[in-house]
Write a protein that holds these residues in place. Sequence first.
Motif, PDB file in Angstrom:
ATOM      1  N   ALA A   1       1.259  -1.370  -0.230  1.00  0.00           N
ATOM      2  CA  ALA A   1      -0.224   0.169   0.147  1.00  0.00           C
ATOM      3  C   ALA A   1       0.867   1.526  -0.082  1.00  0.00           C
ATOM      4  CB  ALA A   1      -0.650  -0.221   1.108  1.00  0.00           C
ATOM      5  N   THR A   2       0.460   2.329  -0.714  1.00  0.00           N
ATOM      6  CA  THR A   2       1.190   3.634  -0.907  1.00  0.00           C
ATOM      7  C   THR A   2       0.126   4.569  -0.075  1.00  0.00           C
ATOM      8  OG1 THR A   2       2.069   3.121  -2.920  1.00  0.00           O
ATOM      9  CG2 THR A   2       2.041   4.955  -2.023  1.00  0.00           C
TER      10      THR A   2
ATOM     11  N   LEU B   1       0.666   9.405  -2.301  1.00  0.00           N
ATOM     12  CA  LEU B   1      -0.036   8.749  -4.361  1.00  0.00           C
ATOM     13  C   LEU B   1      -0.232  10.548  -4.479  1.00  0.00           C
ATOM     14  CD1 LEU B   1      -2.701   6.383  -4.466  1.00  0.00           C
ATOM     15  CD2 LEU B   1      -2.819   8.719  -5.298  1.00  0.00           C
ATOM     16  N   GLN B   2      -0.357  11.676  -3.950  1.00  0.00           N
ATOM     17  CA  GLN B   2      -1.297  12.810  -4.050  1.00  0.00           C
ATOM     18  C   GLN B   2       0.344  13.372  -5.020  1.00  0.00           C
ATOM     19  OE1 GLN B   2      -3.136  13.743  -0.390  1.00  0.00           O
ATOM     20  NE2 GLN B   2      -5.268  13.595  -0.679  1.00  0.00           N
ATOM     21  N   GLN B   3       1.247  13.462  -4.342  1.00  0.00           N
ATOM     22  CA  GLN B   3       2.074  14.344  -4.561  1.00  0.00           C
ATOM     23  C   GLN B   3       2.979  14.515  -6.406  1.00  0.00           C
ATOM     24  OE1 GLN B   3       5.194  13.905  -1.767  1.00  0.00           O
ATOM     25  NE2 GLN B   3       4.373  15.093  -0.252  1.00  0.00           N
ATOM     26  N   HIS B   4       2.458  12.689  -6.326  1.00  0.00           N
ATOM     27  CA  HIS B   4       3.221  11.802  -7.969  1.00  0.00           C
ATOM     28  C   HIS B   4       2.071  11.278  -8.895  1.00  0.00           C
ATOM     29  CE1 HIS B   4       7.071  12.391  -5.333  1.00  0.00           C
ATOM     30  NE2 HIS B   4       6.989  11.060  -4.511  1.00  0.00           N
TER      31      HIS B   4
ATOM     32  N   PHE C   1      -5.265  16.685 -17.713  1.00  0.00           N
ATOM     33  CA  PHE C   1      -5.502  14.824 -17.344  1.00  0.00           C
ATOM     34  C   PHE C   1      -7.065  15.759 -16.388  1.00  0.00           C
ATOM     35  CE2 PHE C   1      -1.382  13.687 -18.488  1.00  0.00           C
ATOM     36  CZ  PHE C   1      -1.539  12.770 -19.514  1.00  0.00           C
ATOM     37  N   GLY C   2      -7.827  14.854 -16.176  1.00  0.00           N
ATOM     38  CA  GLY C   2      -8.830  15.243 -15.690  1.00  0.00           C
ATOM     39  C   GLY C   2      -9.121  15.087 -14.001  1.00  0.00           C
ATOM     40  N   ASN C   3      -9.742  14.104 -13.226  1.00  0.00           N
ATOM     41  CA  ASN C   3      -9.362  14.159 -12.657  1.00  0.00           C
ATOM     42  C   ASN C   3      -9.010  13.473 -11.603  1.00  0.00           C
ATOM     43  OD1 ASN C   3     -10.640  12.964  -9.225  1.00  0.00           O
ATOM     44  ND2 ASN C   3     -10.870  10.905 -10.364  1.00  0.00           N
ATOM     45  N   GLN C   4      -7.963  13.737 -10.649  1.00  0.00           N
ATOM     46  CA  GLN C   4      -6.977  13.336 -10.217  1.00  0.00           C
ATOM     47  C   GLN C   4      -7.231  13.059  -8.608  1.00  0.00           C
ATOM     48  OE1 GLN C   4      -3.132  15.501 -11.049  1.00  0.00           O
ATOM     49  NE2 GLN C   4      -4.005  15.923 -13.168  1.00  0.00           N
ATOM     50  N   ASP C   5      -8.249  12.499  -8.268  1.00  0.00           N
ATOM     51  CA  ASP C   5      -8.148  12.477  -6.525  1.00  0.00           C
ATOM     52  C   ASP C   5      -8.567  11.154  -7.049  1.00  0.00           C
ATOM     53  OD1 ASP C   5     -11.359  11.971  -4.989  1.00  0.00           O
ATOM     54  OD2 ASP C   5      -9.508  13.621  -4.153  1.00  0.00           O
ATOM     55  N   PHE C   6      -8.734  10.198  -7.527  1.00  0.00           N
ATOM     56  CA  PHE C   6      -9.119   9.018  -7.422  1.00  0.00           C
ATOM     57  C   PHE C   6      -9.450   8.242  -5.909  1.00  0.00           C
ATOM     58  CE2 PHE C   6      -5.652  10.228  -9.934  1.00  0.00           C
ATOM     59  CZ  PHE C   6      -6.129   9.098 -10.932  1.00  0.00           C
ATOM     60  N   GLY C   7     -10.198   9.437  -5.474  1.00  0.00           N
ATOM     61  CA  GLY C   7     -11.179   8.721  -4.285  1.00  0.00           C
ATOM     62  C   GLY C   7     -10.820   9.199  -3.229  1.00  0.00           C
TER      63      GLY C   7
ATOM     64  N   SER D   1     -11.216  11.844  -1.087  1.00  0.00           N
ATOM     65  CA  SER D   1     -12.071  12.893  -0.148  1.00  0.00           C
ATOM     66  C   SER D   1     -12.852  11.261   0.378  1.00  0.00           C
ATOM     67  CB  SER D   1     -13.011  13.227  -1.248  1.00  0.00           C
ATOM     68  OG  SER D   1     -13.436  12.971  -1.973  1.00  0.00           O
ATOM     69  N   GLN D   2     -13.206  10.560  -0.054  1.00  0.00           N
ATOM     70  CA  GLN D   2     -13.920   9.483   0.620  1.00  0.00           C
ATOM     71  C   GLN D   2     -12.685   8.346   1.275  1.00  0.00           C
ATOM     72  OE1 GLN D   2     -16.157  10.007   1.835  1.00  0.00           O
ATOM     73  NE2 GLN D   2     -16.864  11.602   1.039  1.00  0.00           N
ATOM     74  N   PRO D   3     -11.332   8.300   1.924  1.00  0.00           N
ATOM     75  CA  PRO D   3     -10.183   7.649   1.749  1.00  0.00           C
ATOM     76  C   PRO D   3     -10.413   5.847   2.643  1.00  0.00           C
ATOM     77  CG  PRO D   3      -9.834   9.050   3.944  1.00  0.00           C
ATOM     78  CD  PRO D   3     -11.540   9.654   2.999  1.00  0.00           C
ATOM     79  N   ASN D   4     -11.791   6.278   2.637  1.00  0.00           N
ATOM     80  CA  ASN D   4     -11.697   4.017   3.179  1.00  0.00           C
ATOM     81  C   ASN D   4     -12.930   3.953   2.168  1.00  0.00           C
ATOM     82  OD1 ASN D   4     -11.022   4.418   6.139  1.00  0.00           O
ATOM     83  ND2 ASN D   4     -12.870   5.747   6.886  1.00  0.00           N
ATOM     84  N   ASP D   5     -13.376   5.091   1.277  1.00  0.00           N
ATOM     85  CA  ASP D   5     -14.172   3.922   0.669  1.00  0.00           C
ATOM     86  C   ASP D   5     -13.364   2.510  -0.393  1.00  0.00           C
ATOM     87  OD1 ASP D   5     -16.276   4.896   1.664  1.00  0.00           O
ATOM     88  OD2 ASP D   5     -16.773   5.925  -0.797  1.00  0.00           O
ATOM     89  N   PHE D   6     -14.258   1.324  -1.359  1.00  0.00           N
ATOM     90  CA  PHE D   6     -13.395   1.148  -2.042  1.00  0.00           C
ATOM     91  C   PHE D   6     -12.086   1.548  -3.353  1.00  0.00           C
ATOM     92  CE2 PHE D   6     -12.566  -1.332  -6.546  1.00  0.00           C
ATOM     93  CZ  PHE D   6     -11.977  -2.409  -5.730  1.00  0.00           C
ATOM     94  N   LEU D   7     -12.783   2.880  -3.292  1.00  0.00           N
ATOM     95  CA  LEU D   7     -12.086   3.973  -4.832  1.00  0.00           C
ATOM     96  C   LEU D   7     -10.576   3.870  -4.163  1.00  0.00           C
ATOM     97  CD1 LEU D   7     -11.683   4.763  -7.257  1.00  0.00           C
ATOM     98  CD2 LEU D   7     -13.245   6.199  -6.721  1.00  0.00           C
ATOM     99  N   PHE D   8     -10.667   4.604  -3.500  1.00  0.00           N
ATOM    100  CA  PHE D   8      -9.454   4.916  -2.795  1.00  0.00           C
ATOM    101  C   PHE D   8      -8.182   4.044  -2.521  1.00  0.00           C
ATOM    102  CE2 PHE D   8      -6.418   6.482   0.138  1.00  0.00           C
ATOM    103  CZ  PHE D   8      -5.534   7.678  -0.623  1.00  0.00           C
TER     104      PHE D   8
END
Length: 480
Positions: A347-348, A353-356, A447-453, A455-462
């Motif tokens: 895991a990262t 993740l957000q920086q790179h 490049f579009g959305n760079q959030d990758f979830g 904002s919801q760190p406990n959800d599956f996406l992130f």
Amino acid sequence: MSYFLWVEDFQTTSGRTEVASTIKNVFGEVLDQDALPPTMAEEVAHFFQQQQCGVFVERTFFDALQFLYTPEKLLKADYIVLDIDLPLASYPNTNHPVYTNYSEILQRYPSEAEFKKVAGYQLYVELVMNLGFPKEHILFCSNHEQYLASIKTAFQEAKISLPKPVPSKHESDRDIIRQWIREHRNNRYVTLRRGIIEGCQLLLDQLSQNSNAIHFHHYFQKGRQTAEELRDDLRNYLETLKTFLPLREPESSANKPMLFKLFARTLAHEWETSANPSQYQGPNSTFYQALGWIMKSTRNWLSHSQILDGLQEEEVAFLFLAAMRAMFNLGNQPETYEKILFRLFQATATTELQQHIKDNLVDSYVMVKEHLLNAVVKVEDAIPFNKMLDNMQSKNVSLPGNYSYLTGLFQMFWHGLSPASLHKITPKPPVTKTVKHTVTFEMNCTFGNQDFGASQPNDFLFQFARHIYQRSFSCVPCTT
């Protein structure tokens, strides 16, 4: 994470504290640090159920025999820890099919008392000789060392090697036991298999209730396939996947990748139909289209090339996670089986993740674009990342260095959620070389959305994103 069956009667000789100390000596490392083991034997099974650590407890020979001869229960056990001296039965169910086996075994011994002393040995025989359970997945663990002599004799007469080690449950042998538990609990192959089994069973249970669990029909032209029409096929599909990987890990370094490739082919089989990721127009379309293209590309590439040879556990886990999320309705948060499979990845941290991520998106896109334009054979250009890779694969274009189409599948997730928007690309005159043309170009893209979830760190996406990040970009050289 592997699952264990623990056959132990928890008989005490010096008071109730012996129950708690036995639990700590054997499975102490798999428990929450603040967990307080029970002091009464009757509470142990419920305690482990609450811990959700993958340990199932049976306390009598008859109950353990029922567990072993109930296929859906035995499928729950990756490893088994056996006591030697066991009570035979509390209240045996004479109507249960296994009671006949129990009676036949009992008749082999001069008395119940003699049988009780070596009941664990008899369970071992049932497992290895009759059920084909790998003997390497069984640990004898007992404080009744005085009965080992008769067991050794029985093993010698049956020409079966006695499993080693045979530690006691005393604190003196705690390190031996814990090391065995630790090594087997973290076995990558068994963890992969366990996650697949648990995932398939979860979805089969949901399918048995209604067809609302199905999400796959959204990838078909409207009216072409309905969820209800897909239900029986998907039930058979999950049953096949659930039992595909054998409990015994392939010994050959060549056999395991071949097994994984066959599994991946079966996993991606449903996408050979008219399922089209571009057809999906529902909520979270970028997410589901990205997963769809991963599976569609996997299916196409497996059928027409050898570029996905050499699959490892984490790569099979990635494909299974993507397929199940694309094809079935699952909640926003990770399911238990997904958490099991996440253990196969490194895991990262969120900050890394957000920086790179932005640089990695640019570098990976530019590298693939350059390779497409510089290919020896003519390859049709494209803007979508997955389309560039697919166009090169269809022309059998080799990728540079240690970058691979398999890595490209991982990166389809990121570029699917954050697609490139190309504003300008200006090829310059090619420079003629003896072997090929080198095309240099200027490109302006966003490049579009760079959030990758995030904002919801406990959800599956992130959680999915942070676990596959290292595998996705470890092979991408920095070009910025």
